[in-house]
Design a protein around this motif. Structure first.
Motif, PDB file in Angstrom:
ATOM      1  N   ILE A  99       4.609   8.946   1.507  1.00  0.00           N
ATOM      2  CA  ILE A  99       4.124   7.843   2.338  1.00  0.00           C
ATOM      3  C   ILE A  99       5.075   7.677   3.509  1.00  0.00           C
ATOM      4  CG2 ILE A  99       3.557   5.392   2.427  1.00  0.00           C
ATOM      5  CD1 ILE A  99       2.924   5.490  -0.513  1.00  0.00           C
ATOM      6  N   GLY A 100       4.524   7.659   4.734  1.00  0.00           N
ATOM      7  CA  GLY A 100       5.340   7.612   5.938  1.00  0.00           C
ATOM      8  C   GLY A 100       5.923   6.240   6.227  1.00  0.00           C
ATOM      9  N   ALA A 101       6.838   6.212   7.167  1.00  0.00           N
ATOM     10  CA  ALA A 101       7.594   5.009   7.507  1.00  0.00           C
ATOM     11  C   ALA A 101       6.684   3.857   7.925  1.00  0.00           C
ATOM     12  CB  ALA A 101       8.577   5.327   8.636  1.00  0.00           C
ATOM     13  N   ARG A 102       7.067   2.671   7.474  1.00  0.00           N
ATOM     14  CA  ARG A 102       6.464   1.393   7.877  1.00  0.00           C
ATOM     15  C   ARG A 102       5.019   1.205   7.420  1.00  0.00           C
ATOM     16  NH1 ARG A 102       9.111   3.773  11.661  1.00  0.00           N
ATOM     17  NH2 ARG A 102       7.194   4.578  12.593  1.00  0.00           N
ATOM     18  N   THR A 103       4.520   2.073   6.614  1.00  0.00           N
ATOM     19  CA  THR A 103       3.165   1.894   6.086  1.00  0.00           C
ATOM     20  C   THR A 103       3.142   0.729   5.103  1.00  0.00           C
ATOM     21  OG1 THR A 103       2.311   4.117   6.451  1.00  0.00           O
ATOM     22  CG2 THR A 103       1.495   2.971   4.507  1.00  0.00           C
ATOM     23  N   MET A 104       2.050  -0.048   5.144  1.00  0.00           N
ATOM     24  CA  MET A 104       1.859  -1.184   4.239  1.00  0.00           C
ATOM     25  C   MET A 104       0.750  -0.860   3.246  1.00  0.00           C
ATOM     26  SD  MET A 104       2.011  -4.334   6.995  1.00  0.00           S
ATOM     27  CE  MET A 104       1.719  -5.536   5.693  1.00  0.00           C
ATOM     28  N   VAL A 105       1.049  -1.037   1.977  1.00  0.00           N
ATOM     29  CA  VAL A 105       0.062  -0.840   0.912  1.00  0.00           C
ATOM     30  C   VAL A 105      -0.125  -2.186   0.233  1.00  0.00           C
ATOM     31  CG1 VAL A 105      -0.528   0.444  -1.172  1.00  0.00           C
ATOM     32  CG2 VAL A 105       0.850   1.536   0.616  1.00  0.00           C
ATOM     33  N   THR A 122      -0.289  14.517  -1.909  1.00  0.00           N
ATOM     34  CA  THR A 122      -1.073  13.492  -1.215  1.00  0.00           C
ATOM     35  C   THR A 122      -0.164  12.876  -0.166  1.00  0.00           C
ATOM     36  OG1 THR A 122      -2.370  13.017  -3.197  1.00  0.00           O
ATOM     37  CG2 THR A 122      -2.355  11.347  -1.478  1.00  0.00           C
ATOM     38  N   THR A 123      -0.627  12.819   1.085  1.00  0.00           N
ATOM     39  CA  THR A 123       0.215  12.312   2.159  1.00  0.00           C
ATOM     40  C   THR A 123      -0.473  11.173   2.899  1.00  0.00           C
ATOM     41  OG1 THR A 123      -0.627  13.970   3.709  1.00  0.00           O
ATOM     42  CG2 THR A 123       1.382  14.511   2.527  1.00  0.00           C
ATOM     43  N   VAL A 124       0.297  10.127   3.157  1.00  0.00           N
ATOM     44  CA  VAL A 124      -0.130   9.007   4.000  1.00  0.00           C
ATOM     45  C   VAL A 124       0.905   8.900   5.110  1.00  0.00           C
ATOM     46  CG1 VAL A 124      -0.573   6.537   4.123  1.00  0.00           C
ATOM     47  CG2 VAL A 124      -1.216   7.818   2.064  1.00  0.00           C
ATOM     48  N   GLY A 125       0.462   8.899   6.359  1.00  0.00           N
ATOM     49  CA  GLY A 125       1.370   8.933   7.490  1.00  0.00           C
ATOM     50  C   GLY A 125       2.082   7.621   7.751  1.00  0.00           C
ATOM     51  N   ALA A 126       2.727   7.552   8.895  1.00  0.00           N
ATOM     52  CA  ALA A 126       3.484   6.366   9.287  1.00  0.00           C
ATOM     53  C   ALA A 126       2.569   5.297   9.863  1.00  0.00           C
ATOM     54  CB  ALA A 126       4.553   6.746  10.307  1.00  0.00           C
ATOM     55  N   ASP A 127       2.990   4.037   9.709  1.00  0.00           N
ATOM     56  CA  ASP A 127       2.327   2.884  10.338  1.00  0.00           C
ATOM     57  C   ASP A 127       0.867   2.748   9.934  1.00  0.00           C
ATOM     58  OD1 ASP A 127       4.580   1.965  12.111  1.00  0.00           O
ATOM     59  OD2 ASP A 127       4.326   3.999  12.885  1.00  0.00           O
ATOM     60  N   CYS A 128       0.550   3.120   8.707  1.00  0.00           N
ATOM     61  CA  CYS A 128      -0.798   2.928   8.180  1.00  0.00           C
ATOM     62  C   CYS A 128      -0.893   1.581   7.463  1.00  0.00           C
ATOM     63  CB  CYS A 128      -1.166   4.048   7.198  1.00  0.00           C
ATOM     64  SG  CYS A 128      -1.275   5.686   7.960  1.00  0.00           S
ATOM     65  N   LEU A 129      -2.117   1.121   7.271  1.00  0.00           N
ATOM     66  CA  LEU A 129      -2.382  -0.099   6.509  1.00  0.00           C
ATOM     67  C   LEU A 129      -3.447   0.220   5.476  1.00  0.00           C
ATOM     68  CD1 LEU A 129      -2.220  -3.092   5.832  1.00  0.00           C
ATOM     69  CD2 LEU A 129      -3.744  -3.550   7.779  1.00  0.00           C
ATOM     70  N   ILE A 130      -3.069   0.139   4.206  1.00  0.00           N
ATOM     71  CA  ILE A 130      -3.987   0.376   3.091  1.00  0.00           C
ATOM     72  C   ILE A 130      -4.248  -0.989   2.462  1.00  0.00           C
ATOM     73  CG2 ILE A 130      -4.436   1.741   1.027  1.00  0.00           C
ATOM     74  CD1 ILE A 130      -3.747   3.403   3.534  1.00  0.00           C
ATOM     75  N   MET A 131      -5.429  -1.551   2.692  1.00  0.00           N
ATOM     76  CA  MET A 131      -5.686  -2.932   2.295  1.00  0.00           C
ATOM     77  C   MET A 131      -6.038  -3.054   0.811  1.00  0.00           C
ATOM     78  SD  MET A 131      -7.704  -4.624   5.516  1.00  0.00           S
ATOM     79  CE  MET A 131      -7.248  -4.272   7.208  1.00  0.00           C
ATOM     80  N   VAL A 132      -6.322  -4.278   0.400  1.00  0.00           N
ATOM     81  CA  VAL A 132      -6.478  -4.646  -1.007  1.00  0.00           C
ATOM     82  C   VAL A 132      -7.513  -3.763  -1.703  1.00  0.00           C
ATOM     83  CG1 VAL A 132      -7.216  -6.505  -2.558  1.00  0.00           C
ATOM     84  CG2 VAL A 132      -5.760  -7.020  -0.582  1.00  0.00           C
ATOM     85  N   ASN A 133      -7.120  -3.243  -2.866  1.00  0.00           N
ATOM     86  CA  ASN A 133      -8.010  -2.491  -3.768  1.00  0.00           C
ATOM     87  C   ASN A 133      -8.507  -1.169  -3.208  1.00  0.00           C
ATOM     88  OD1 ASN A 133      -7.949  -4.215  -6.013  1.00  0.00           O
ATOM     89  ND2 ASN A 133      -9.579  -5.501  -5.186  1.00  0.00           N
ATOM     90  N   ALA A 134      -7.953  -0.696  -2.103  1.00  0.00           N
ATOM     91  CA  ALA A 134      -8.349   0.615  -1.592  1.00  0.00           C
ATOM     92  C   ALA A 134      -7.793   1.704  -2.495  1.00  0.00           C
ATOM     93  CB  ALA A 134      -7.855   0.800  -0.162  1.00  0.00           C
ATOM     94  N   HIS A 135      -8.485   2.847  -2.512  1.00  0.00           N
ATOM     95  CA  HIS A 135      -8.054   3.981  -3.342  1.00  0.00           C
ATOM     96  C   HIS A 135      -7.961   5.238  -2.499  1.00  0.00           C
ATOM     97  CE1 HIS A 135      -7.585   6.844  -6.565  1.00  0.00           C
ATOM     98  NE2 HIS A 135      -8.676   7.495  -6.167  1.00  0.00           N
ATOM     99  N   VAL A 136      -6.796   5.909  -2.558  1.00  0.00           N
ATOM    100  CA  VAL A 136      -6.577   7.197  -1.905  1.00  0.00           C
ATOM    101  C   VAL A 136      -6.465   8.248  -2.993  1.00  0.00           C
ATOM    102  CG1 VAL A 136      -5.071   8.538  -0.384  1.00  0.00           C
ATOM    103  CG2 VAL A 136      -5.414   6.089   0.038  1.00  0.00           C
ATOM    104  N   GLY A 137      -7.463   9.117  -3.088  1.00  0.00           N
ATOM    105  CA  GLY A 137      -7.512  10.100  -4.163  1.00  0.00           C
ATOM    106  C   GLY A 137      -6.536  11.249  -3.960  1.00  0.00           C
ATOM    107  N   HIS A 138      -6.437  12.094  -4.970  1.00  0.00           N
ATOM    108  CA  HIS A 138      -5.486  13.202  -4.969  1.00  0.00           C
ATOM    109  C   HIS A 138      -5.756  14.182  -3.821  1.00  0.00           C
ATOM    110  CE1 HIS A 138      -8.459  16.080  -6.645  1.00  0.00           C
ATOM    111  NE2 HIS A 138      -8.876  15.051  -7.349  1.00  0.00           N
TER     112      HIS A 138
END
Length: 292
Positions: A99-105, A122-138
């Motif tokens: 998970i990249g820098a400053r991302t909010m989960v 599984t990669t999530v970049g920087a400065d992302c916002l993953i809001m309530v109950n979201a799912h990022v699969g494998h």
């Protein structure tokens, strides 16, 4: 995005003196906790986890497996990071989550680690916002500045480019590609690839045009937007064989970088095919052109 060296994800057992760990939290031996990290009550951090400086972990969070959290990542109440993929072929191999820098989960969101059958990460970049109950699969890959609204569901192996917004409750089929700066309408079911700068809506989702608001916000000129609309209409409203229209678009508009990006995306490696346009009345299309 740059992925940290896999050797770092094993952890070397260091807990920085400035880290704040609640007495009820469980941090396994071998975890690496950087300076100014905070780990809230009843949270669990696995032995192979790496938390860079300033990571904030709320209460009741679970971090498992070879998980690498970049500087300033924020995990809210009940988030789950790096759990095993929902893949019956998975046999416990040491795959990864980054998970990249400053991302909010946000609360109760889930991000599963990769699988051997996929990229292994599984990669999530920087400065992302993953809001309530979201799912990022494998094996998903999210670039930078991606926003997933509440209850978004990403199947395995989904690829999302920079600055994409996915509306609440949308579901993306495994192996779908989402082009840069596109927007997915809420409650949409996306089964096919979405071009860069596109806007899709519906179950099953169809292109409704371009992400005009996003283009304007990011400094595209009026002339550039009109040219992109001309390309869109040629490709998705025009008559005849699609490959012929693709060649025509390149011949007439291929000098513009944004058009080049769309054409390269269409010609790229796809497992799901291309999301096509829905039918619109002429008046509706004229109104959209006027708004550009």
């Amino acid at each position: 995005m740059t992925v940290p060296d896999s050797r770092l994800a094993a952890g070397d057992g260091r807990i920085h003196a400035s880290a704040e760990i609640h007495p009820t939290a469980i941090v396994a031996a071998g975890a690496t906790i950087g300076p100014d990290c905070r780990i809230g009550p009843f949270s669990q951090v696995g032995a192979a986890a790496v938390l860079e400086a300033g990571v904030s972990v709320g209460p009741h969070v679970v971090i498992e497996g070879h998980a690498h959290l970049g500087e300033g990542v924020q995990l809210s109440h009940g988030a789950s990071i790096g759990l095993a993929p929902q893949d019956l072929k998975y046999k416990g191999e040491p795959t990864r989550t980054v998970i990249g820098a400053r991302t909010m989960v946000r609360e109760h969101a889930t991000i599963h680690r990769g699988s051997v059958g996929g990229h292994g990460i599984t990669t999530v970049g920087a400065d992302c916002l993953i809001m309530v109950n979201a799912h990022v699969g494998h094996d998903c890959t999210l670039d930078h500045h991606v926003i997933l609204a509440n209850n978004v569901m990403l199947g395995g192996h989904v690829q999302i480019a920079d600055t994409v917004f996915v509306g609440g409750g949308a579901a993306l089929h495994q192996f779908v590609r989402i082009g840069r700066q596109s927007v997915i309408g809420g409650m949409s079911g996306v089964e096919a690839d979405v071009i860069p700068f596109g806007a899709v809506l519906g179950n099953r989702a169809r292109l409704t045009g371009l992400n005009l608001i996003g283009l304007k916000r990011r400094g595209f000129s009026r002339a550039d937007i009109h040219q992109l609309r001309a390309v869109y209409r040629l490709l998705f409203r025009g008559a005849g064989v699609f490959q012929h229209r693709l060649a025509q678009a390149e011949a007439e508009y291929g000098a513009q970088p944004a058009v080049q990006e769309i054409l390269a995306f269409i010609r790229g490696d796809s497992k799901r095919g291309l999301c096509r346009a829905r039918r619109v009345a002429p008046l509706e299309e004229d109104d959209a052109e006027a708004q550009a």
